[in-house]
Design a protein around this motif. Sequence first.
Motif, PDB file in Angstrom:
ATOM      1  N   ASP A 230       8.737  -8.852 -61.792  1.00 42.00           N
ATOM      2  CA  ASP A 230       8.662  -9.797 -60.726  1.00 42.00           C
ATOM      3  C   ASP A 230       7.481 -10.693 -60.999  1.00 42.00           C
ATOM      4  O   ASP A 230       7.437 -12.007 -60.991  1.00 42.00           O
ATOM      5  CB  ASP A 230       8.609  -9.308 -59.502  1.00 42.00           C
ATOM      6  N   CYS A 231       6.362 -10.208 -61.407  1.00 42.89           N
ATOM      7  CA  CYS A 231       5.046 -10.919 -61.590  1.00 42.89           C
ATOM      8  C   CYS A 231       5.290 -11.727 -62.807  1.00 42.89           C
ATOM      9  O   CYS A 231       4.923 -12.867 -62.986  1.00 42.89           O
ATOM     10  CB  CYS A 231       3.960 -10.227 -61.469  1.00 42.89           C
ATOM     11  N   ALA A 232       5.862 -11.137 -63.799  1.00 47.02           N
ATOM     12  CA  ALA A 232       5.994 -11.910 -65.113  1.00 47.02           C
ATOM     13  C   ALA A 232       6.958 -12.957 -64.939  1.00 47.02           C
ATOM     14  O   ALA A 232       7.006 -14.194 -65.381  1.00 47.02           O
ATOM     15  CB  ALA A 232       6.551 -10.948 -66.280  1.00 47.02           C
ATOM     16  N   ASP A 233       7.990 -12.686 -64.114  1.00 49.43           N
ATOM     17  CA  ASP A 233       9.125 -13.937 -63.793  1.00 49.43           C
ATOM     18  C   ASP A 233       8.248 -15.031 -63.090  1.00 49.43           C
ATOM     19  O   ASP A 233       8.578 -16.199 -63.194  1.00 49.43           O
ATOM     20  CB  ASP A 233      10.125 -13.404 -62.967  1.00 49.43           C
ATOM     21  N   MET A 234       7.407 -14.566 -62.069  1.00 48.66           N
ATOM     22  CA  MET A 234       6.828 -15.627 -61.368  1.00 48.66           C
ATOM     23  C   MET A 234       6.003 -16.434 -62.421  1.00 48.66           C
ATOM     24  O   MET A 234       5.775 -17.558 -62.089  1.00 48.66           O
ATOM     25  CB  MET A 234       5.897 -14.862 -60.387  1.00 48.66           C
ATOM     26  N   VAL A 235       5.192 -15.851 -63.334  1.00 46.36           N
ATOM     27  CA  VAL A 235       4.437 -16.590 -64.144  1.00 46.36           C
ATOM     28  C   VAL A 235       5.337 -17.585 -64.986  1.00 46.36           C
ATOM     29  O   VAL A 235       5.090 -18.726 -65.254  1.00 46.36           O
ATOM     30  CB  VAL A 235       3.767 -15.654 -65.343  1.00 46.36           C
TER      31      VAL A 235
ATOM     32  N   ALA B  84       6.788 -12.799 -53.304  1.00 42.79           N
ATOM     33  CA  ALA B  84       5.462 -12.079 -52.982  1.00 42.79           C
ATOM     34  C   ALA B  84       5.854 -11.535 -51.713  1.00 42.79           C
ATOM     35  O   ALA B  84       5.104 -10.454 -51.589  1.00 42.79           O
ATOM     36  CB  ALA B  84       4.444 -13.481 -52.880  1.00 42.79           C
ATOM     37  N   GLN B  85       6.570 -12.125 -50.900  1.00 45.66           N
ATOM     38  CA  GLN B  85       6.793 -11.628 -49.457  1.00 45.66           C
ATOM     39  C   GLN B  85       7.293 -10.297 -49.646  1.00 45.66           C
ATOM     40  O   GLN B  85       6.978  -9.332 -49.144  1.00 45.66           O
ATOM     41  CB  GLN B  85       7.883 -12.399 -48.552  1.00 45.66           C
ATOM     42  N   GLN B  86       8.244 -10.066 -50.613  1.00 48.23           N
ATOM     43  CA  GLN B  86       8.919  -8.654 -50.954  1.00 48.23           C
ATOM     44  C   GLN B  86       8.158  -7.818 -51.363  1.00 48.23           C
ATOM     45  O   GLN B  86       7.742  -6.338 -51.011  1.00 48.23           O
ATOM     46  CB  GLN B  86      10.049  -8.916 -51.939  1.00 48.23           C
ATOM     47  N   LEU B  87       7.095  -8.207 -52.385  1.00 48.18           N
ATOM     48  CA  LEU B  87       6.262  -7.382 -52.829  1.00 48.18           C
ATOM     49  C   LEU B  87       4.964  -6.819 -51.979  1.00 48.18           C
ATOM     50  O   LEU B  87       4.349  -5.770 -52.178  1.00 48.18           O
ATOM     51  CB  LEU B  87       5.429  -7.748 -54.353  1.00 48.18           C
ATOM     52  N   HIS B  88       4.773  -7.653 -51.213  1.00 49.20           N
ATOM     53  CA  HIS B  88       3.760  -7.397 -50.223  1.00 49.20           C
ATOM     54  C   HIS B  88       4.410  -6.256 -49.181  1.00 49.20           C
ATOM     55  O   HIS B  88       3.413  -5.735 -48.367  1.00 49.20           O
ATOM     56  CB  HIS B  88       3.246  -8.568 -49.372  1.00 49.20           C
ATOM     57  N   GLY B  89       5.524  -6.467 -48.763  1.00 46.00           N
ATOM     58  CA  GLY B  89       6.184  -5.608 -47.805  1.00 46.00           C
ATOM     59  C   GLY B  89       5.890  -6.153 -46.390  1.00 46.00           C
ATOM     60  O   GLY B  89       5.805  -7.478 -46.237  1.00 46.00           O
ATOM     61  N   GLY B  90       5.858  -5.227 -45.317  1.00 48.30           N
ATOM     62  CA  GLY B  90       5.862  -5.747 -43.951  1.00 48.30           C
ATOM     63  C   GLY B  90       4.948  -6.801 -43.601  1.00 48.30           C
ATOM     64  O   GLY B  90       4.691  -7.467 -42.770  1.00 48.30           O
ATOM     65  N   ILE B  91       3.704  -6.523 -44.329  1.00 49.78           N
ATOM     66  CA  ILE B  91       2.532  -7.041 -44.021  1.00 49.78           C
ATOM     67  C   ILE B  91       2.595  -8.479 -44.055  1.00 49.78           C
ATOM     68  O   ILE B  91       1.830  -9.500 -43.512  1.00 49.78           O
ATOM     69  CB  ILE B  91       1.228  -6.483 -44.667  1.00 49.78           C
ATOM     70  N   ALA B  92       3.323  -8.889 -45.213  1.00 48.91           N
ATOM     71  CA  ALA B  92       3.487 -10.371 -45.661  1.00 48.91           C
ATOM     72  C   ALA B  92       4.148 -11.198 -44.478  1.00 48.91           C
ATOM     73  O   ALA B  92       4.082 -12.575 -44.243  1.00 48.91           O
ATOM     74  CB  ALA B  92       4.222 -10.578 -46.767  1.00 48.91           C
ATOM     75  N   PHE B  93       4.716 -10.561 -43.372  1.00 52.99           N
ATOM     76  CA  PHE B  93       5.580 -11.228 -42.321  1.00 52.99           C
ATOM     77  C   PHE B  93       4.866 -11.376 -41.101  1.00 52.99           C
ATOM     78  O   PHE B  93       5.206 -11.890 -39.906  1.00 52.99           O
ATOM     79  CB  PHE B  93       6.863 -10.544 -42.066  1.00 52.99           C
ATOM     80  N   MET B  94       3.462 -10.929 -41.080  1.00 55.92           N
ATOM     81  CA  MET B  94       2.703 -11.017 -40.036  1.00 55.92           C
ATOM     82  C   MET B  94       1.894 -12.283 -39.938  1.00 55.92           C
ATOM     83  O   MET B  94       1.543 -12.837 -40.977  1.00 55.92           O
ATOM     84  CB  MET B  94       1.645 -10.061 -40.011  1.00 55.92           C
TER      85      MET B  94
END
Length: 376
Positions: A280-285, A330-340
Motif C-alpha cells: 500500500d505504501c509503495a502504491d502511494m509513492v 492512509a485512513q485504512q492503515l491508521h485504523g479507527g484513530i484516523a476517523f477521530m
Amino acid sequence: MDLALTEAQEMLKNSAREFLERECPPSLVRAMEDDERGYPTHLWEQMAGLGWMGLAFPQEHGGEGGSLTDLAVLLEEMGRAMLPGPFFGTVVTVGLTILDAGSDFQIQQYIPRLASGALIGTAAVLEENAQYSQDGINMSGELSGDSLQFSGSKLFVESANTADLMLVPVRTSGSGEHGVTIALIPGTASGVSMSALESIARDRQYEVSFNSVSVPTEEILGGVGEGWPVLKRSLDRATALHCAVSVGGAQKVLEMTVEYTKQRVQFGRPIASFQSVQHDCADMVNAIDSARLATYQAIARLEDGLSADREIAMAKVLANHAYKWTTLTAQQLHGGIAFMEEYDLQMWTRRAKVAELKFGTSGPHREVFAQSMGLV
C-alpha cells in the motif's frame, strides 16, 4: 525536458517547508476552520515579507521575477501544510490573469499591490451548473454607455469575505466561446452581497450575489465579449498549479502514514513489516510521483508557451487520484484513530475531496485527454 528542481528551487522548497512547519502547524489550521476570517493576518503579513505573493510577478511590477515552476514548488509546500487563506486566489486566479491579459492601466493599478500582499483577490466563476467551461458562463451583463452592468450570482467563491478585488466573467452576448466579458470589481462594490456556504474542508467559500453592479469599461479585462480565451488560459494555469497543492498534501499524508506504521505494533511487530502494508505504501509513492511528474511537465509546457491541454488533463486526473487514494489508504492503515476529529489525518482527507472537485473532476479531464489522443 529536464524537470529536476534547480538549486534555487530546492532552497525555496526547504525554506518554505521550514517556515510553514513553524508558523502553520496543524493546530493553527484546525483553529482557522472555526475562524470568521479563515486565516491569521500575521501569517499573511509574514508571507508578504518573504516575497511569496510576488514570486511569479515581474520585478518591474514589484515581484520577484520567478517562474511558474518556482510558484508550483511553493504551492506544493503550501498543500503539504494545508495553508489557509487567499494566497491561491490572489496570486494565481486573479494576479496572473491580470498580468496575462490586463491593460497597462490594470497592470500598474493592481499587480504591485497584489505582489505585496496589500490587495487580496478572488475569482467568481462558477454558477449553478458548476461547469469550468464556456457553457458555464451564463450570468448576463449589458453594456450601457461607458459601463458594464450585471446581476446574478456566483457559487463557491473562495475568501470572498476578505477579497478587495473580484474577477467576474459574465455573458454580454452570443453563446459558447463568444460573448464572455471579464470584469474586475471591488469586493465591497455597491450591489455585492454574499452568504457563506458549507464546505467539507471548512474553508471560506461563499455564494456572491450581484444586484445591478456597475463597472467602468476600463475595468474590463481582455475586451468586451473577448474574455473566454483569457479565462481559458487562467483556468489552465490554475488547474496545473493546483495539482501541485494536491501533490504536496498527498506527500505529507504518505510521510505520516509511513511513520505511523513503523510505530503501530500488532501481533508483536510493527505493521510496517507486513507485506500488504508495504505494498500500500509503495502504491502511494507511485501515485504521488506520477502526479508530481505530470504536474511539473504541464507547468513546463505552459512556461514555454506550448499547448498543454493534454498534459494538464493528465496531471489533474493523476493528482485527483493520488490525493484521494493516498488519504483513503492512509485512513485504512491508521485504523479507527484516523476517523477521530482529534487526529490530524482527517483534515487532509477532507481537503483531498475538495481538491478533487476544484477546477473540474477527473471525468471531463479524461475526456480531454482521450480527445487529444484521438480516442474519441
